[in-house]
Design a protein around this motif. Structure first.
Motif, PDB file in Angstrom:
ATOM      1  N   ALA A 119      59.805  -6.203  26.643  1.00  0.00           N
ATOM      2  CA  ALA A 119      60.108  -7.122  27.738  1.00  0.00           C
ATOM      3  C   ALA A 119      61.543  -6.938  28.221  1.00  0.00           C
ATOM      4  CB  ALA A 119      59.880  -8.563  27.290  1.00  0.00           C
ATOM      5  N   ILE A 120      62.447  -6.691  27.272  1.00  0.00           N
ATOM      6  CA  ILE A 120      63.857  -6.479  27.623  1.00  0.00           C
ATOM      7  C   ILE A 120      64.019  -5.212  28.450  1.00  0.00           C
ATOM      8  CG2 ILE A 120      66.153  -5.962  26.694  1.00  0.00           C
ATOM      9  CD1 ILE A 120      65.452  -7.750  24.310  1.00  0.00           C
ATOM     10  N   ASP A 121      63.362  -4.126  28.008  1.00  0.00           N
ATOM     11  CA  ASP A 121      63.435  -2.847  28.737  1.00  0.00           C
ATOM     12  C   ASP A 121      62.870  -2.998  30.146  1.00  0.00           C
ATOM     13  OD1 ASP A 121      64.561  -1.664  26.541  1.00  0.00           O
ATOM     14  OD2 ASP A 121      62.689  -0.789  25.805  1.00  0.00           O
ATOM     15  N   LYS A 122      61.788  -3.752  30.282  1.00  0.00           N
ATOM     16  CA  LYS A 122      61.161  -3.967  31.580  1.00  0.00           C
ATOM     17  C   LYS A 122      62.109  -4.745  32.500  1.00  0.00           C
ATOM     18  CE  LYS A 122      56.898  -5.809  33.669  1.00  0.00           C
ATOM     19  NZ  LYS A 122      57.479  -6.813  34.576  1.00  0.00           N
ATOM     20  N   GLN A 127      70.337 -12.661  27.589  1.00  0.00           N
ATOM     21  CA  GLN A 127      70.975 -13.855  28.129  1.00  0.00           C
ATOM     22  C   GLN A 127      70.561 -14.084  29.578  1.00  0.00           C
ATOM     23  OE1 GLN A 127      72.850 -16.183  26.404  1.00  0.00           O
ATOM     24  NE2 GLN A 127      72.481 -17.292  28.303  1.00  0.00           N
ATOM     25  N   ALA A 128      70.470 -12.980  30.341  1.00  0.00           N
ATOM     26  CA  ALA A 128      70.046 -13.094  31.737  1.00  0.00           C
ATOM     27  C   ALA A 128      68.613 -13.606  31.822  1.00  0.00           C
ATOM     28  CB  ALA A 128      70.172 -11.743  32.434  1.00  0.00           C
ATOM     29  N   MET A 129      67.760 -13.140  30.910  1.00  0.00           N
ATOM     30  CA  MET A 129      66.367 -13.587  30.878  1.00  0.00           C
ATOM     31  C   MET A 129      66.282 -15.063  30.520  1.00  0.00           C
ATOM     32  SD  MET A 129      64.700 -10.228  29.037  1.00  0.00           S
ATOM     33  CE  MET A 129      62.976 -10.715  29.130  1.00  0.00           C
ATOM     34  N   ARG A 130      67.133 -15.487  29.586  1.00  0.00           N
ATOM     35  CA  ARG A 130      67.164 -16.897  29.205  1.00  0.00           C
ATOM     36  C   ARG A 130      67.639 -17.758  30.378  1.00  0.00           C
ATOM     37  NH1 ARG A 130      66.880 -18.055  23.722  1.00  0.00           N
ATOM     38  NH2 ARG A 130      68.072 -19.978  23.994  1.00  0.00           N
ATOM     39  N   ASN A 131      68.650 -17.267  31.093  1.00  0.00           N
ATOM     40  CA  ASN A 131      69.148 -18.005  32.249  1.00  0.00           C
ATOM     41  C   ASN A 131      68.063 -18.142  33.317  1.00  0.00           C
ATOM     42  OD1 ASN A 131      71.648 -18.171  31.002  1.00  0.00           O
ATOM     43  ND2 ASN A 131      72.552 -16.501  32.181  1.00  0.00           N
ATOM     44  N   GLN A 132      67.302 -17.069  33.491  1.00  0.00           N
ATOM     45  CA  GLN A 132      66.227 -17.078  34.475  1.00  0.00           C
ATOM     46  C   GLN A 132      65.141 -18.070  34.078  1.00  0.00           C
ATOM     47  OE1 GLN A 132      63.405 -13.551  35.199  1.00  0.00           O
ATOM     48  NE2 GLN A 132      64.857 -13.324  36.873  1.00  0.00           N
ATOM     49  N   GLU A 133      64.789 -18.063  32.788  1.00  0.00           N
ATOM     50  CA  GLU A 133      63.781 -18.992  32.289  1.00  0.00           C
ATOM     51  C   GLU A 133      64.260 -20.433  32.414  1.00  0.00           C
ATOM     52  OE1 GLU A 133      60.569 -18.706  31.019  1.00  0.00           O
ATOM     53  OE2 GLU A 133      60.764 -16.768  32.013  1.00  0.00           O
ATOM     54  N   LEU A 134      65.544 -20.630  32.135  1.00  0.00           N
ATOM     55  CA  LEU A 134      66.109 -21.972  32.240  1.00  0.00           C
ATOM     56  C   LEU A 134      66.056 -22.473  33.681  1.00  0.00           C
ATOM     57  CD1 LEU A 134      67.599 -24.406  31.111  1.00  0.00           C
ATOM     58  CD2 LEU A 134      69.752 -23.141  31.369  1.00  0.00           C
TER      59      LEU A 134
END
Length: 284
Positions: A120-123, A238-245
């Motif tokens: 998921a991170i690589d994607k 962290q960017a993915m977490r921010n997006q989810e948040l």
């Protein structure tokens, strides 16, 4: 009269003694005019600063306590002058209170997020190259000014196809602005916004109204940011977490609006079509 004064003095003395009864012990690090400062407050204060390695924690805590103590004394002085009863204080207090509650709501939501796997991170990194392997620093010619009282004035900029035309239009509208060279990180722009900017003709200004400021700019140069030897996975996570948040809070907001009892004075009601609100980010 003497009897009344005596009783009044007795009440004052009782209140003073009540304050004096508080002692700095246990979880209470200090008492300021009867107002307690706890270890939890000190630890929260310490948590807002970066502590260099090797520094004595006790020294840091003592310094934090002094900052809280001085702030508390000044706050008490302000209350003595009834500044806590002014409209300005009440409005600012509400703003800060709301912001803190939203922040705590976000932290609570973050605790429910699952840690993404490497696939998921690589994607995510592949789909958002502007933040990682394809990250660039852009040199820009920038015009900036605060949101105008009438945001409809910004629509007139759509007919301007150069920075000189934009500057001339703003002068005609009586809008004061600042212009000069600046830099912008592609990671801050995001992939979608950068794609919109790239699609513009050469020299065509893009407009970004955000956080109370309108930015009008053109890209004049770019420099690639090397990611060699750097592990970009933590940044991606962290960017993915921010997006989810952001998604989580938007969903909570949508639900709150749906069940909320909201009444507007006619002239403050949002557009019926739900289009462009002040502060929305867009590239022309």
């Amino acid at each position: 009269m003497f009897h009344q004064l005596y009783l009044y003095g007795g009440v004052c003395l009782a209140l003073l003694l009540t304050g004096c009864d508080k002692k700095p012990e246990g979880q209470v690090a200090a008492v300021v005019n009867g107002d307690e400062i706890t270890l939890q407050e000190i630890n929260a204060e310490v948590g807002t600063v970066d502590i260099p390695e090797g520094v004595d924690k006790k020294v840091v805590q003592q310094a934090a306590l002094q900052r809280i103590l001085e702030r508390r004394l000044l706050a008490q002085s302000a209350r003595e002058e009834d500044l806590d009863k002014t409209p300005e204080y009440l409005i600012r207090s509400r703003q800060l209170d709301d912001s803190l509650l939203v922040q705590l709501l976000g932290k609570k939501a973050e605790r429910t997020f699952k840690v993404p796997d490497q696939k998921a991170i690589d994607k995510y990194m592949s789909e958002n190259s502007t933040m990682f392997a394809g990250r660039k620093i852009f040199a820009i010619d920038r015009i900036q000014f605060p949101f105008p009282a009438d945001m409809e004035q910004l629509k007139s900029l759509e007919d301007d196809h150069s920075m000189e035309a934009v500057a001339s239009k703003l002068n005609n509208l009586g809008i004061k602005f600042q212009r000069g060279p600046a830099q912008i990180d592609s990671a801050q722009l995001g992939q979608k916004r950068l794609d919109q900017i790239r699609a513009l003709p050469d020299g065509e200004p893009f407009v970004i109204p955000e956080k109370g400021l309108v930015t009008v700019a053109v890209i004049t140069g770019e420099t690639a940011v090397s990611s060699e030897g750097k592990d970009m996975a933590p940044m991606a996570m962290q960017a993915m977490r921010n997006q989810e948040l952001a998604k989580s809070l938007q969903e909570r907001l949508k639900q709150a609006k749906a069940k909320g009892d909201i009444k507007y004075q006619p002239r403050f009601a949002p557009p019926a079509d739900g289009k462009a609100k002040a502060g929305d980010t867009a590239a022309k």
